[in-house]
Design a protein around this motif. Sequence first.
Motif, short mmCIF file in Angstrom:
data_model
loop_
_atom_site.label_atom_id
_atom_site.label_comp_id
_atom_site.label_asym_id
_atom_site.label_seq_id
_atom_site.Cartn_x
_atom_site.Cartn_y
_atom_site.Cartn_z
N GLN A 1210 0.83 -1.20 0.00
CA GLN A 1210 0.00 0.00 0.00
C GLN A 1210 0.86 1.26 0.00
O GLN A 1210 0.60 2.22 -0.74
N ALA A 1211 1.92 1.25 0.81
CA ALA A 1211 2.80 2.42 0.88
C ALA A 1211 3.50 2.66 -0.45
O ALA A 1211 3.59 3.80 -0.93
N ALA A 1212 4.00 1.58 -1.06
CA ALA A 1212 4.68 1.73 -2.35
C ALA A 1212 3.72 2.28 -3.40
O ALA A 1212 4.07 3.16 -4.20
N GLN A 1213 2.50 1.76 -3.42
CA GLN A 1213 1.51 2.24 -4.39
C GLN A 1213 1.20 3.71 -4.17
O GLN A 1213 1.14 4.51 -5.12
N SER A 1214 1.02 4.13 -2.92
CA SER A 1214 0.70 5.53 -2.63
C SER A 1214 1.83 6.45 -3.02
O SER A 1214 1.62 7.51 -3.61
N LEU A 1215 3.06 6.04 -2.69
CA LEU A 1215 4.21 6.90 -3.00
C LEU A 1215 4.42 7.04 -4.49
O LEU A 1215 4.66 8.12 -5.01
N ILE A 1216 4.36 5.91 -5.19
CA ILE A 1216 4.67 5.94 -6.62
C ILE A 1216 3.60 6.70 -7.39
O ILE A 1216 3.90 7.49 -8.29
N LEU A 1217 2.34 6.50 -7.04
CA LEU A 1217 1.27 7.12 -7.80
C LEU A 1217 1.01 8.56 -7.39
O LEU A 1217 0.77 9.42 -8.23
N ASN A 1218 1.06 8.85 -6.08
CA ASN A 1218 0.73 10.19 -5.62
C ASN A 1218 1.96 11.05 -5.40
O ASN A 1218 1.87 12.27 -5.37
N GLY A 1219 3.11 10.41 -5.19
CA GLY A 1219 4.32 11.17 -4.95
C GLY A 1219 4.31 11.92 -3.64
O GLY A 1219 5.10 12.83 -3.43
N ASN A 1220 3.42 11.56 -2.72
CA ASN A 1220 3.30 12.26 -1.45
C ASN A 1220 3.50 11.25 -0.33
O ASN A 1220 2.71 10.33 -0.16
N ILE A 1221 4.60 11.43 0.42
CA ILE A 1221 4.91 10.45 1.45
C ILE A 1221 3.84 10.42 2.53
O ILE A 1221 3.65 9.41 3.20
#
Length: 1531
Positions: A1210-1221
């Motif tokens: 989930q974290a990898a998907q959020s970071l890669i797609l949204n670019g917001n940590i």
Amino acid sequence: MMKLIMLCILLACFVLMASALSENDQQNAGADGPSVLVIGLGPAGLSFLHALASKRNQLQEAGDLEGLKALPRVTAVERASGPGGIWREHTKKGDNEYRNMYGDLWTNHPKETFEYPDYTFADHFGNKELPAFLRREHVRDYILARVTSVENVFETNSVYFQTEAKNVQYIKRKGQFVATLDQWQEDESIGNNGSKTWTTSSTLYFDKIIWCGGWNGIPSYPLEILATLDQGRYKGIRMHSLEVDSLLKDSIENKTIVLIGDNDSANDIAYQMLKRGANKVIIASRNDKGSASLLPSWPENRVEILRHYQLAGVTEDGTGLLFGTSDVNQGRSIADVSVVILCTGYDPNVNSLSPELSFALQHLWHLPGSLPIPASYKKHGLENDFWGVPDGWEMPHNVLTDELTKLNNGDEHIEPDLGKAMGSYISNKYIYRNVFIHNTNMFFNHETTYQQLFDIDVSAWLILGYMTGEVSIPDLNTMEQRNLEEVILQMENPNNRYHLDREYASLLDVLRNDKDHWYSHGRDRRKRELYRAEFEVQVRLIARDMQDAKYPASYGNFTHLNRNGIDLVEMSVDFYHNKYWIGYTDDRNMHNPARGWTYRDMDCSTYKSLWSGFVSKPFNGHWLDVDDHGCLVEDASDCGIPRIRKYTNDSIQMRLLPTGSEVSDETDDAGFHSYFQDGEVLELALTLVVVIAFITTSTKIVFAEESEINKSSNGADKLPSTTRYRRFRSIDVLRGMCVFNMIFIHFGEYLSAQWFRNCSLFGTPAFLLIAGLSFHVLSESAKRKGEGVSGRAFQRAMFLYLLQGAQSIVLSGKVDDVYSCETLMIAGHAQLILGMVHNFEAPVLALFSAIIIGMTGAVRVAFMDTDEYWRITDFGGSVTFDPMTDFSEWEDIFHFHVTDGFFPLFPYAAYPILGLAIGKLIYGKDEVESRSRHVKVLAIAGSILLTLSVALLMVGKLAPSLIDKSRLFGVYIGTWRSWPYESLEHVLVSVGRSLLYVAVATKMFDGDDAESIEPSLRISIRNFFSVFGRFSLTLFSLHHVAIYGILGIGGYMAGESYLAMFENMFELKTSLLLGAVFLVVMHELCVWLERESIPTLEYLQRLFCRLQLTSTRIASVQESKKEDTGKSQRSLRFRSIDVLRGMCVFNMIFVHFGEYLSAQWFRNCSLFGTPTFLLVAGLSFHVLSESAKRKGEGVGVRTCKRAIFLYLLQAAQSLILNGNIDDIFVCETLMIAGHAQLLLGLVHQFQAPVLAVLGATILATTGFVRDEFMDIEEYWRINTSEGNVMGFEVLTEDTELEDILHFHFVDGLFPLFPYAAYPILGLAIGKAIYGKDEAESRSKNLKVLAIAGGIILASGVGLLMVGKLIPEWIDESWLYGVYIGAWRSWPYESLEHILVSLGRSLLYVVAATKIFDGDHDAESDVQPSIRGSIRDFFSMYGRFSLTLFPLHHVFIYGILAIGGFSTGESYQAMFENMFELKTSLLLGAIFLCVVYELCLWLERESIPTLEHLQRHLCNSRLTLAPAVRPSKKRD
């Protein structure tokens, strides 16, 4: 031999230390203070030199040696031939280009408002009363005499005139600025035409920059006005105001002069033209807001203001001008215009600064070529240049409130419209008290108040305080907040708000244009009140800075002004009151003033020196009649203002700018960091000695005879000559040495900003060359096994890319950094290249490498302007852009990787190809026979390259002019210099050294001749470095984590961000000590990891890339055949679970396509997605846990592994797609699924009835929990209704951690209350229908389940209907207050919707179990063909649910990115606004069809997926087969 080797090692260490000390000396030559470049020697630059001299004098008198050491070392440059800025005199023709003000310049404020306290006008002119206004030469003499009163600042600092700073940019890696300084000389041979020749150029480094270029740097020429004059063939004279000195008397006397523009220049020049005999002066004012337009009258009415007029054309005869307004019926024609003077002002000259540094002033002034807001600034919320006031802000009541309320339709609140059109003196969003907020080593000193010369003098002391540490610089957020607070303070005063708020200004203009209103009359007491409030704010701000900077005088403080501050306010009020009272005999009536009445002739009796007490006297006559000294013709010779020239241009010794090879001690002390300095000769000599020793030692080892090589007392460590190694130890040793070297470099570089040039030549270059060696060994092994090589190379590249991307995102928190070509990225490129060329023979590969190196210069010239590229981007290599919005940024990424990044393919692609060639030679099939010969060739080639490169380096340092003038520099050397270690000579050094290292390591550690030195030493070297080599990937990532961890701790302790500590944490010795400690600890850790077979990144790489990964065929294929043939066997995988999970995924994908692309939210569909998915997770958990129990395996640990895997996914998907940590804290589907795994691991021992009660309890208590712990409406109002955690910085605010806790428990997208109930109820259902006695009781339990589902569904529907039909009954009932109302953060989380989703889910489980599971009742309701089709279709999505969930997000965001690119918008702008609903659903259907076929192919070909990775990492017992097991016997 041993002594020679040890000598080489000691010499090498000595050279590295000398190199580090030499570079350190360059940064700290002779002092501890920072090196500073001052750009511009106008009043601002001179004030800083004087502040420094005064501070030095104070410290010397106090005997403070430490304070003296901390003072900055200053280099100051001025492009003109002398100091003074707009006040300077022009003594050389070459200065013509730099003229920025007309010669007949007088001050337009009383001299008492800018008098210096430590050198008063009485000190300069003698105890003599003087007029209030001075001419330019008097001001210049005063300033220069003052700045040389303490010491001669032009001699104690490195001051260079006729020198222009160019290409000033910040190098993030070094933590310094680099600047090119060019000096000119006047060309006497050409004559008096002002020609000059650029004679000297130096590129130098500085710790800090002070821009002192002033507002009046470049004259502004409105192109539309010039075009109008050209098109109309205007016959008169046209010029900018700075050129009026060149006007002859005949062009002015009795002529009509037109001035375009109405500010201070127009005011002064209109007076000058009257003084020089003009008949009429016309001032064309476009907006009627300049100081000239505000003057109520002019001498003898010979000046006319054309208010709101613009130049429209030229009369037919070419001698007159046409002016027009927005009203076509109000045109004006001015005949016989002799001269047109453009009084259009000036722009600051920031051409010397890179856009990242000049950005603030460029956007404040709308300069030509202004760049868009950099992406690196957008993350701080700087989406535009405009201010915004807080919601609810109200302006305090003042004398204009009632008047403006009437104009604003009776509304006292005037909605602010804050722009930047007139905010230059008041506000700058990017500069906080002279500090550039995005680079606190960059300072701007320019006037910000009407006390212009004085306020920049105070600012100079403030900047000096920043540099010495006496004044602290806040963090970025604090600076932004304080800037906003200052703007709000300014907004409370009507006069200041007029300059900031365009809406407010438009209302005030109505009053100002009303000649009967008191606001349009300068004498009204209420106008005086407004002036006083305006100047009081300005003086209070100056008083604050004086106090903080420890300025040697005081106005009081920000809250209370002392007598000096109060007197300055009153003096300023008197001046403006007088200035705008010209022509009034009383408050209302105007008259024609007598000859020469200007504001310089007004009453000056209140203009009294704050420091000496002297009062200004009036001129002996009208100002228009006095000469340059303020005297009339008939006056005595000693009248007026005396010319006291204590310092002239002629008395300034012209200092020549040093070249790269001649830097004096004086220059060194001043902060110059040129390429060749003290210590460089020693470094060259030591380098030469080490090179000779290294070549000698290497060739001795390589060319040693067999009899010498095989000397050994007992031969215990000797290997048979026929032995071939599966793993060549030399590769491990060399790779370990590279990693060892890179870790040391990074500790010194990241923590201390020390860059080891010599060491860096062994890190990445050698690492890539060794990658080529290793690739050959692995490819040969794969060929022997009959496996493909290219596919495996591709897998390795993908793994390295992912690892680099994950490392960049996790450590920097910026998704843009995944584009940066760092070490792992170029290693991935190397794998792809090697996969393409591995079939070529060694000579061809060597030729490829040579071609790449030879072409690098030409390729860079053809494809990239290196200097421009690095100027525009960031010399630190952070790719700060959004490539989704601009195709040119993709082009930048391409160039970054190919020609100009950290490690570009040209020339870095040569290293792995050359390594592959070497591997084919020395690790070939005939290595036993030919290795010795090839190793000797390798040693000779390495020696030649190393010698050639050292020769090039020495020639470049000792005779740079020879290189610069040759064709060699233009093509083969000069075009390489984007980084010093990528110049041709440095590439040759790295290649030569690497070849020698490979030759020596091969002789020492591989084959029959491994006995060239004593066995004990050989084994020690091999064992030490080979450990680092075998764990290179793990160590490479781990040392970055350690360094960033240290930075984070240091930043936390210092109250700063970790970025503020970057390259500024420790002294070099401390950083290197930490690196040594880290390496020792990591060595022991790696030994333990290998001994205990603990999985590492190397294991994961082999698992992902090297092993033949096979995904076990899903059991349902076989089980379906067994069921269709009537066999009564128990399925190992319950097909109903796959079908239900597949239906959930199918549903969620459809919902997301409609929601993300069309903003359509399907409430009914959403009730089947995540709720049922979680319930099915409970069913699946029971099946898996029962299987684990039968095998005797634990359940809890495996559950924890699955949860962590889901969190990471989930974290990898959020970071890669949204670019917001911050988005990793959002509780999305995968996150709640991870929570569910942990919950199930805790409660799986309970029986089904207990679990059912527990699930019901969670549902029942949800309303109470939410009501107790959270104000739902307030929470969602603050954090946006979409459910995204916007703006969280969880590491900075405890309250936001609390928000995250509530987000996950009560009010997020999928909070644990009530969503925890679904997996628990699913586990209870699993125990009931998949229990040990399922054959006997399943039917009964299914019936109970169906009844419960029906009742719950009916209850939910009933509540929905009651709520819609009679909402008032629900709203007023106790049921609403406790059980329903407290749920409404999302509609589908209200109680009735939860009941609907739960009831439907239970019925779905019953139906799926009856249809797809069991022995006999699977055929009872539907035909087998239909059942089989439904089962096969949805079970495919179920088996690949993890893979499909991220994949469909990637696909949707890809569509958004393409749409944004095609429309020139960002992908966020297209979110929920891309297509109509039908188009979105069609795309969703196409995606589902495509991925169905994709899943079939993945399953058929046994391609690894996320499911395989989850099973392997979470369910299997992971064991690491060590690459090299310690041998039980000696080698």
